[in-house]
Motif scaffolding. Structure first.
Motif, PDB file in Angstrom:
ATOM      1  N   ARG A 105       0.852  -1.182   0.000  1.00 53.44           N
ATOM      2  CA  ARG A 105       0.000   0.000   0.000  1.00 53.44           C
ATOM      3  C   ARG A 105       0.893   1.239   0.000  1.00 53.44           C
ATOM      4  N   VAL A 106       0.829   2.023  -1.055  1.00 52.16           N
ATOM      5  CA  VAL A 106       1.698   3.190  -1.210  1.00 52.16           C
ATOM      6  C   VAL A 106       1.237   4.300  -0.261  1.00 52.16           C
ATOM      7  N   ARG A 107       2.209   4.896   0.434  1.00 51.80           N
ATOM      8  CA  ARG A 107       1.908   5.978   1.366  1.00 51.80           C
ATOM      9  C   ARG A 107       2.661   7.239   0.945  1.00 51.80           C
ATOM     10  N   VAL A 108       1.981   8.370   1.003  1.00 51.09           N
ATOM     11  CA  VAL A 108       2.584   9.656   0.670  1.00 51.09           C
ATOM     12  C   VAL A 108       3.337  10.193   1.879  1.00 51.09           C
ATOM     13  N   LYS A 109       4.507  10.774   1.640  1.00 49.89           N
ATOM     14  CA  LYS A 109       5.274  11.373   2.733  1.00 49.89           C
ATOM     15  C   LYS A 109       4.473  12.501   3.386  1.00 49.89           C
ATOM     16  N   PRO A 110       4.647  12.694   4.681  1.00 41.27           N
ATOM     17  CA  PRO A 110       3.895  13.746   5.385  1.00 41.27           C
ATOM     18  C   PRO A 110       4.057  15.129   4.780  1.00 41.27           C
ATOM     19  N   ASP A 111       5.252  15.414   4.201  1.00 41.60           N
ATOM     20  CA  ASP A 111       5.476  16.750   3.631  1.00 41.60           C
ATOM     21  C   ASP A 111       5.026  16.862   2.175  1.00 41.60           C
ATOM     22  N   GLY A 112       4.475  15.765   1.609  1.00 38.57           N
ATOM     23  CA  GLY A 112       3.948  15.804   0.254  1.00 38.57           C
ATOM     24  C   GLY A 112       4.991  15.871  -0.838  1.00 38.57           C
ATOM     25  N   THR A 113       6.240  15.489  -0.532  1.00 36.85           N
ATOM     26  CA  THR A 113       7.309  15.581  -1.531  1.00 36.85           C
ATOM     27  C   THR A 113       7.512  14.282  -2.322  1.00 36.85           C
ATOM     28  N   GLY A 114       6.759  13.260  -2.002  1.00 38.41           N
ATOM     29  CA  GLY A 114       6.911  11.995  -2.709  1.00 38.41           C
ATOM     30  C   GLY A 114       6.228  10.881  -1.949  1.00 38.41           C
ATOM     31  N   VAL A 115       6.547   9.638  -2.304  1.00 40.64           N
ATOM     32  CA  VAL A 115       5.979   8.490  -1.603  1.00 40.64           C
ATOM     33  C   VAL A 115       7.049   7.845  -0.744  1.00 40.64           C
ATOM     34  N   VAL A 116       6.621   7.175   0.298  1.00 38.05           N
ATOM     35  CA  VAL A 116       7.542   6.533   1.230  1.00 38.05           C
ATOM     36  C   VAL A 116       8.140   5.285   0.577  1.00 38.05           C
ATOM     37  N   THR A 117       9.471   5.237   0.526  1.00 43.06           N
ATOM     38  CA  THR A 117      10.157   4.051  -0.017  1.00 43.06           C
ATOM     39  C   THR A 117      11.092   3.401   0.998  1.00 43.06           C
ATOM     40  N   ASP A 118      11.422   4.105   2.076  1.00 42.36           N
ATOM     41  CA  ASP A 118      12.311   3.533   3.099  1.00 42.36           C
ATOM     42  C   ASP A 118      11.633   2.344   3.770  1.00 42.36           C
ATOM     43  N   GLY A 119      12.313   1.205   3.749  1.00 40.56           N
ATOM     44  CA  GLY A 119      11.773   0.017   4.381  1.00 40.56           C
ATOM     45  C   GLY A 119      10.629  -0.629   3.632  1.00 40.56           C
ATOM     46  N   VAL A 120      10.398  -0.182   2.394  1.00 37.58           N
ATOM     47  CA  VAL A 120       9.301  -0.708   1.584  1.00 37.58           C
ATOM     48  C   VAL A 120       9.846  -1.734   0.589  1.00 37.58           C
ATOM     49  N   LYS A 121       9.121  -2.820   0.377  1.00 35.86           N
ATOM     50  CA  LYS A 121       9.554  -3.844  -0.577  1.00 35.86           C
ATOM     51  C   LYS A 121       9.528  -3.288  -1.995  1.00 35.86           C
TER      52      LYS A 121
END
Length: 252
Positions: free
Chosen positions: A17-33
């Motif tokens: 499930r893709v999550r947007v970074k809190p600051d809206g600068t991109g999507v969370v990829t750290d620790g994501v498969k």
């Protein structure tokens, strides 16, 4: 020796499930498969099947290529485990837009002289659906996009394409660029012995600056936002109640 060049893109796994970074600068990829873009995995499977036909197609080598950071070697190793013969990583830590990617592939095409370049029709991260078409234009060779069936005969290919009206079959001269649709095939399962063998297959790293391609972004993404949350559904007892509910929402 006839070759097939296959593009593999590193993307967030389609099950995540893709999550947007809190600051809206991109999507969370750290620790994501991260995984191979599903359409690119289909492209590689098709390349391997063509090679496995042997003398019928005269394809003797499958090369997988990816553009991305050093961690992209993981996806290339998966491609090698599936059956590719060697891999090339064009290393960069910056995102690459479709036109720049097409120009990078052109540099590799001019070096490797493949009969076929196989790409997924689009990446599931940006959904651009542009790189294959741009590469064909830059290379000045035919293209067959959205392929759901590929048949090679001599120096030509007959490709069945998925289009809005149904299916369309075209014939193109080789060399050519193909982009794959979802129903072309089902990629094979990678077994542990194949993963071990892949560690010994060649994987070359090319610094992106050495290719002389301008990768400066042409577009600027100003903000990322998650889609609006879905409203809670309701249960209805019968058709009359359903129609009443739709009328209340202005849908009937």
């Amino acid at each position: 020796m006839s070759k097939i060049l296959v593009g593999l893109k590193r993307v967030v796994d389609y099950n995540v499930r893709v999550r947007v970074k809190p600051d809206g600068t991109g999507v969370v990829t750290d620790g994501v498969k991260m995984s191979i873009n599903p359409f690119d995995e289909i492209a590689l499977e098709e390349a391997l099947r063509i090679k496995e036909q042997g003398a019928t197609t005269e394809i003797t080598e499958v090369i997988v290529v990816s553009i991305g950071p050093a961690d992209t070697q993981q996806q290339l190793r998966t491609g090698l485990a599936m059956g590719a013969d060697r891999a090339i990583l064009v290393q960069t830590d910056s995102p690459v837009e479709p036109l720049a990617a097409a120009k990078i592939f052109l540099q590799l095409v001019e070096k490797e002289s493949p009969q076929i370049v196989l790409l997924g029709k689009q990446g599931i991260d940006d959904d651009n659906n542009q790189t294959g078409q741009m590469l064909a234009a830059l290379w000045d060779r035919p293209q067959a996009t959205f392929a759901s069936k590929v048949e090679l005969e001599g120096g030509k290919a007959k490709v069945t394409r998925e289009v809005d009206a149904g299916l369309e079959t075209i014939e193109v001269d080789l060399p050519a660029v193909f982009t794959t649709d979802l129903r072309l095939n089902e990629p094979r399962y990678v077994k542990l012995p194949d993963i071990m063998k892949a560690k010994k297959k060649p994987l070359d790293t090319v610094v992106i600056d050495s290719l002389g391609v301008d990768t400066a972004p042409q577009f600027k993404t100003t903000k990322y936002e998650p889609p609006a949350a879905r409203s809670k559904g309701i249960m209805v007892k019968d058709v009359a109640e359903l129609v009443a509910a739709l009328k209340q929402k202005g849908l009937a």
